[in-house]
Design an enzyme around this catalytic site. Structure first.
Site, PDB file in Angstrom:
ATOM      1  N   SER A 576       0.846  -1.193   0.000  1.00 26.84           N
ATOM      2  CA  SER A 576       0.000   0.000   0.000  1.00 26.84           C
ATOM      3  C   SER A 576       0.876   1.236   0.000  1.00 26.84           C
ATOM      4  O   SER A 576       2.001   1.202   0.494  1.00 26.84           O
ATOM      5  CB  SER A 576      -0.886  -0.003   1.245  1.00 26.84           C
ATOM      6  OG  SER A 576      -1.466   1.272   1.427  1.00 26.84           O
ATOM      7  N   TYR A 589      -2.188  -0.363  10.725  1.00 27.76           N
ATOM      8  CA  TYR A 589      -2.229  -0.701   9.297  1.00 27.76           C
ATOM      9  C   TYR A 589      -0.946  -0.251   8.595  1.00 27.76           C
ATOM     10  O   TYR A 589      -0.292  -1.034   7.891  1.00 27.76           O
ATOM     11  CB  TYR A 589      -3.454  -0.034   8.660  1.00 27.76           C
ATOM     12  CG  TYR A 589      -3.557  -0.231   7.165  1.00 27.76           C
ATOM     13  CD1 TYR A 589      -3.911  -1.470   6.633  1.00 27.76           C
ATOM     14  CD2 TYR A 589      -3.316   0.826   6.289  1.00 27.76           C
ATOM     15  CE1 TYR A 589      -4.007  -1.653   5.260  1.00 27.76           C
ATOM     16  CE2 TYR A 589      -3.410   0.651   4.914  1.00 27.76           C
ATOM     17  CZ  TYR A 589      -3.753  -0.587   4.399  1.00 27.76           C
ATOM     18  OH  TYR A 589      -3.846  -0.769   3.049  1.00 27.76           O
TER      19      TYR A 589
END
Ligand SMILES: [Zn+2]
Length: 699
Positions: A576, A589
């Site tokens: 990501s 995250y």
């Protein structure tokens, strides 16, 4: 499978109600599909059917006789109307006038297009003269196991007359072609009452005045052969059992160990896909006293060995004292010996104009007590090769039970394998796709980026195993992809990437399904959002479990397979933007994504010496089709930006440098690039697919 019905007779499936009102070509199609629906009658793609029909010539308006016959490359079980070629019978008969004799029979194939009726584009097959010259309106040519068992017996002529009397004749082995057509015609002229003929080492011809009569004769004759074997072949299969059968789970465990190693040893020229078969027919053969001697004789029917190579490789494995380590250690030499034997066969038999030697590796690997492994350029070919070898096993079982089984003479086999007409067919095949023969496993494969990636890889010819924890989505994705690309290309496994046992068993299932692994796309993910003071340990661990530990577990398993397979490997992580760029309120995250990226770099370093490449794709804000973006996370993000959830996509688009939305297909394209040979010289890289974000520029 065949073995379950081995003793049962073929049913007469002809339905007068259905056939009423059909035209002759329609009845031919109906009969063909009925015959091809049972593999005991003919193997996939094997045999052909025909009808001679009176039709109006579109050119002259006259009524002419037209031969409808299965065209080149078709399968009677699945053929449709456009699978038949149509030819003028008077022109086919006229060809006799220009035939120069058996040594020139191949040139007759070139004249067949000149006989085409009604501009039909379906190419006529090499077997066309066999149908044209039988002076009967309806002709079936089948490859039934029970008939080939007679045809491949040492005393096949005697057996044929013993079983069928004068009703069915016998012709010695002759390669299918123009000359065999003339032989059949002569046979029919000399035996006007015969209902068919057995072709030595090959199969059966039968005929009739109507489509129904031809069909029923074919079924009746095969049933008589089956019944005869039932009474005559009563001893134990293949002379009896000399090796134990392992339990099903143990057979699968051995196959999983052998398949990737064999694959690595035979995939130098082209990547291959495997198939495992441990049906009863196979097990009876691979545990029998006759395994080695019969396997060495080779297959008989030309259709069989074109797919299976003339001989299988019998793997050195003792099910009485299973030691797979020894077997694995011996495989390189066993495979090298097979290749050398094949090259020697080519040298012995080649002719001045023979095409160059093809891949010398075995297609069929027989493992005593375990089953049969086949490898080919794609899954369908590997599966069909296995089906063909099961046909060959049934033939050997029948023939060796009542007589002595004889394979085709080596030179005859070679002449068919390296037939120039066969070579021309191979040359006409389309170029393989960029990922043909490659096997990929995609985690989180049931939706969003995972499914788009599977789709992209399959578009390029790869076989894909979808791994996911969502059973319903998994089933839907498999159905969707198999409808689009064919059932052979896709499998699914339920896999929780945080469970060591689930990962191990999921990869094992992939090995059993396709025989190896080339590409791992680690994509399973989640996203959470919380201020650090509100981040529970459970939430922290969940991110770490799936995004860090999960990526580690699947990579470790892939690396183990890659190292056994010794054919390099390819890992792509879907990370990501947040693995590079910090984002507020998502520390768990972001940190887990950063761990993922660093893991990829460590693995790139470790894998390089074994040609294992590891790269990362960083998406950002891929909303469409993503499960991450349904529910909480979407609401949390919208809340964080103080906007409505429907405004998010526009928000992310406007935030990007290029002012573009990012879709799953965009990520899939980057994954395909990294998983393919286009990026053969890249490892340890990161490709951002985020429509531009200065914060996540790599440095
Ligand atoms: Zn045939």
């Amino acid at each position: 499978m065949l073995d379950k019905h081995q003793d049962a007779r073929l049913a007469n499936l002809w339905d007068d109600g259905k056939a009423a009102g059909m035209t002759e070509p329609e009845k031919l199609l109906y009969r063909s599909n009925l015959l091809g629906s049972d593999k005991r009658i003919t193997n996939y793609g094997g045999g052909n059917t025909s009808a001679k029909v009176m039709e109006k010539d579109p050119l002259t308006g006259e009524i002419v006789e037209v031969l409808w016959v299965k065209g080149s490359g078709g399968d009677v079980g699945t053929i449709k109307m456009d699978g038949f070629s149509t030819l003028y019978m008077d022109k086919l008969r006229a060809l006799k006038g220009i035939y120069r004799g058996v040594e020139f029979e191949d040139e007759m194939v070139g004249y067949l297009p000149h006989c085409t009726f009604n501009l039909n584009p379906r190419a006529a097959s090499i077997d066309t003269p066999l149908h044209a010259y039988v002076p009967k309106p309806h002709v079936d040519h089948m490859h039934p196991d029970a008939i080939i068992a007679i045809a491949a017996s040492k005393n096949s002529r005697e057996l044929t007359s013993k079983i069928f009397g004068d009703e069915i004749g016998w012709l010695p082995w002759k390669r299918p072609g123009y000359e065999l057509g003339l032989w059949l015609e002569k046979f029919c002229q000399e035996n006007p009452d015969a209902r068919g003929v057995v072709l030595e080492s090959h199969g059966l011809f039968t005929w009739g005045d109507t489509a129904k009569e031809a069909y029923e004769t074919t079924i009746e004759i095969i049933n008589r052969a089956i019944a005869w074997f039932e009474t005559e072949n009563t001893g134990p299969a293949f002379g009896g059992r000399s090796k134990p059968v392992l339990a099903a789970a143990d057979r699968a465990a051995i196959a999983k160990k052998l398949m990737p190693v064999i694959r690595g040893l035979i995939s130098a020229g082209e990547s291959k896909v495997g198939h495992f078969d441990d049906s009863q027919a196979v097990l009876d053969f691979v545990t029998s006293t006759s395994l080695e001697p019969l396997a060495a004789l080779g297959t008989s029917c030309p259709d069989h060995f074109l797919r299976t190579k003339i001989r299988p490789l019998v793997v050195d494995f003792d099910p009485a004292q299973p030691d797979v380590g020894n077997t694995l250690a011996g495989l390189p030499e066993a495979i090298a010996t097979y290749r050398a034997d094949y090259a020697a066969y080519y040298e012995r038999c080649k002719r001045a104009d023979s095409p160059a030697m093809r891949d010398p590796n075995a297609v069929v690997y027989l493992v005593p007590g375990v089953g049969m492994i086949t490898f080919a350029k794609d899954k369908a070919t590997a599966r069909i090769s296995a089906e063909f070898y099961v046909n060959a096993i049934n033939v050997m079982r029948g023939a060796s039970g009542v007589s002595t089984y004889v394979g085709l003479p080596e030179q005859e086999a070679f002449d068919i394998e390296y037939w120039l007409l066969e070579e021309a067919k191979l040359q006409r095949m389309p170029k393989p796709k960029s990922l043909a023969g490659r096997i990929a496993l995609v985690t989180g494969g049931a939706g969003g980026i995972g499914k788009a990636t599977a789709n992209r890889l399959m578009q390029e010819g790869a076989c894909v195993v979808l791994a996911d924890i969502d059973e319903t989505a998994l089933e839907a994705a498999q159905t969707e992809l198999s409808t689009r690309y064919g059932k052979d290309f896709v499998r699914s496994v339920n896999m929780n990437v945080t469970s060591e046992a689930a990962v191990e068993s999921g990869f094992g299932d992939a090995l059993l399904a396709f025989g190896g692994l080339d590409i791992l796309v680690s994509n399973a993910g989640l996203a959470t959002s919380a201020a650090v003071e509100d981040t529970t340990l459970a939430l922290w661990n969940k991110n770490m479990d799936i995004l860090a530990t999960g990526y580690f577990l699947v990579s470790r398993e892939a690396f183990r397979i890659f190292r056994n397979q010794k054919a390099g490997g390819n890992v792509v992580f879907v990370a990501s933007k947040n693995g590079l760029a910090a984002s507020p309120g998502a520390s768990a995250y972001c940190t887990a994504k950063a761990a993922e990226i660093h893991l990829a770099r460590c693995l790139a370093l470790e894998g390089a010496s074994a040609q294992i490449r590891v790269n990362v794709v960083n998406p950002d804000a891929v909303l469409r089709g993503s499960k991450i973006w349904t529910g909480e996370w979407k609401e949390q993000r919208a809340a964080a930006y103080k906007m409505d959830v429907d405004e998010l996509e526009a928000h992310y688009r406007e935030r990007s440098m290029l002012k573009l939305s990012v879709f799953p297909e965009d990520i899939a394209e980057a994954i395909y690039f990294l998983a393919s040979d286009m990026s053969a010289k890249s490892t340890g890289n990161i490709v951002n697919v985020d429509a531009g974000n200065a914060q996540s520029f790599t440095r």
